[in-house]
Design a protein around this motif. Structure first.
Motif, mmCIF file in Angstrom:
data_model
loop_
_atom_site.group_PDB
_atom_site.id
_atom_site.type_symbol
_atom_site.label_atom_id
_atom_site.label_comp_id
_atom_site.label_asym_id
_atom_site.label_seq_id
_atom_site.Cartn_x
_atom_site.Cartn_y
_atom_site.Cartn_z
ATOM 1 N N GLY A 103 106.047 98.697 -23.715
ATOM 2 C CA GLY A 103 106.686 97.542 -24.355
ATOM 3 C C GLY A 103 105.663 96.430 -24.533
ATOM 4 O O GLY A 103 104.592 96.470 -23.932
ATOM 5 N N ARG A 104 106.041 95.474 -25.389
ATOM 6 C CA ARG A 104 105.079 94.416 -25.732
ATOM 7 C C ARG A 104 105.577 93.047 -25.334
ATOM 8 O O ARG A 104 106.772 92.788 -25.373
ATOM 9 N N ILE A 132 118.315 99.096 -20.724
ATOM 10 C CA ILE A 132 117.501 98.453 -19.692
ATOM 11 C C ILE A 132 117.351 96.981 -20.090
ATOM 12 O O ILE A 132 116.708 96.677 -21.104
ATOM 13 N N TYR A 133 117.937 96.103 -19.326
ATOM 14 C CA TYR A 133 117.837 94.677 -19.655
ATOM 15 C C TYR A 133 116.498 94.108 -19.213
ATOM 16 O O TYR A 133 116.015 94.415 -18.126
ATOM 17 N N LYS A 134 115.897 93.295 -20.093
ATOM 18 C CA LYS A 134 114.682 92.571 -19.759
ATOM 19 C C LYS A 134 115.089 91.111 -19.549
ATOM 20 O O LYS A 134 115.831 90.555 -20.374
ATOM 21 N N LEU A 165 121.970 92.750 -30.520
ATOM 22 C CA LEU A 165 122.961 93.259 -29.569
ATOM 23 C C LEU A 165 123.329 92.119 -28.613
ATOM 24 O O LEU A 165 122.526 91.202 -28.406
ATOM 25 N N PRO A 166 124.512 92.185 -28.024
ATOM 26 C CA PRO A 166 124.884 91.132 -27.078
ATOM 27 C C PRO A 166 123.849 90.980 -25.964
ATOM 28 O O PRO A 166 123.280 91.967 -25.497
ATOM 29 N N GLY A 187 113.957 95.007 -28.264
ATOM 30 C CA GLY A 187 112.609 94.449 -28.295
ATOM 31 C C GLY A 187 112.174 94.159 -29.716
ATOM 32 O O GLY A 187 111.091 94.560 -30.128
ATOM 33 N N LYS A 188 113.058 93.457 -30.467
ATOM 34 C CA LYS A 188 112.664 93.101 -31.835
ATOM 35 C C LYS A 188 111.505 92.122 -31.768
ATOM 36 O O LYS A 188 111.372 91.383 -30.790
ATOM 37 N N TYR A 189 110.733 92.077 -32.840
ATOM 38 C CA TYR A 189 109.559 91.193 -32.931
ATOM 39 C C TYR A 189 109.959 89.744 -32.615
ATOM 40 O O TYR A 189 110.904 89.226 -33.221
ATOM 41 N N HIS A 190 109.294 89.112 -31.664
ATOM 42 C CA HIS A 190 109.559 87.702 -31.278
ATOM 43 C C HIS A 190 111.043 87.462 -30.985
ATOM 44 O O HIS A 190 111.581 86.394 -31.307
#
Ligand code: URA
Length: 243
Positions: A103-104, A132-134, A165-166, A187-190
């Protein structure tokens, strides 16, 4: 049974590069099952056979898992033409393990970054389907409100129309500048910056503090890293952290 080239086993253990491993073998510094090894190309089952390199028994580990406290100013990549990469922060044996970021984080984002050589593990962390929540600690301009938290729960629509997503926004303090924890599983961009920008509260500081149930080790200074324990490797998939 797992038959693997001897030079690869030695390199995977972080003891030498593949070519250095071949040299060690040729120069008689390696034994396999009690006899001198002959070539890097010979195949050995490291789970069954004792391999000794320079007098020390090699501890075979199929994959490696590290956490890093990523500093600002580094991109989450193994190579980049123009930017400093997190891989450049690895030294010694860990720099030879073929680790890549699972992941980034943006160049200016700090905090928990997992580095591994296990593609399946990385995939399971990144894919939203695995839930998996970040967790991120954020600082914003502008007062965060309960309405903002409700918007996170129902799924924020970004300025370009994309629906997220929520997620969760747990406000720590609200004022001209606010602080909060954000939890998302995509993990969408920014993404976090864009979610808060959509609410008119631009992010001024962002740090990832947990992935699933695994928290960033508070002892790690920016740029430092360490290997995960077996329990920590699994903690990523065992629910959420308590932020
Ligand atoms: N969201 C962002 O906006 N940036 C990151 O680095 C991670 C999540």
């Amino acid at each position: 049974m797992e038959w693997i080239r001897l030079d690869k086993i030695i390199a995977d253990a972080g003891l030498a590069s593949r070519s250095e491993a071949s040299r060690l073998i040729k120069n008689g510094f390696v034994t396999v099952g009690g006899r001198p090894a002959t070539s890097g190309a010979e195949k050995v089952d490291p789970t069954e056979t004792e391999i000794i390199v320079r007098g020390k028994t090699l501890v075979y580990q199929r994959h490696h898992y590290f956490m890093m406290n990523k500093p600002s100013g580094y991109v989450s990549a193994t190579e980049d033409r123009n930017e400093k990469t997190v891989s450049e922060l690895l030294d010694g044996a860990s720099s030879r393990l073929g680790l890549f970021p699972a992941g980034r984080l943006d160049k200016d984002t700090e905090g928990l970054l997992l580095l591994t050589d296990d593609g399946d593990y990385a995939h399971r962390i990144i894919t939203p389907a695995k839930k998996i929540y970040k967790t991120y600690y954020v600082e914003t301009d502008g007062a965060l409100t309960d309405g903002d938290s409700a918007a996170f729960l129902s799924g924020i629509v970004l300025r370009d129309g994309l629906r997220c997503l929520p997620g969760r926004l747990d406000i720590i303090a609200s004022g001209i500048k606010s602080t909060a924890y954000v939890k998302i599983r995509e993990g969408k961009y920014h993404q976090v910056k864009r979610m808060l920008a959509a609410l008119g509260k631009p992010v001024t500081y962002l740090r990832r503090v947990a992935i699933g149930g695994l928290k960033l080790d508070g002892q790690l200074k920016a740029g430092q890293y360490r290997e995960l324990t077996a329990e920590e490797v699994g903690a990523v998939f065992s629910g959420d952290c308590d932020y």
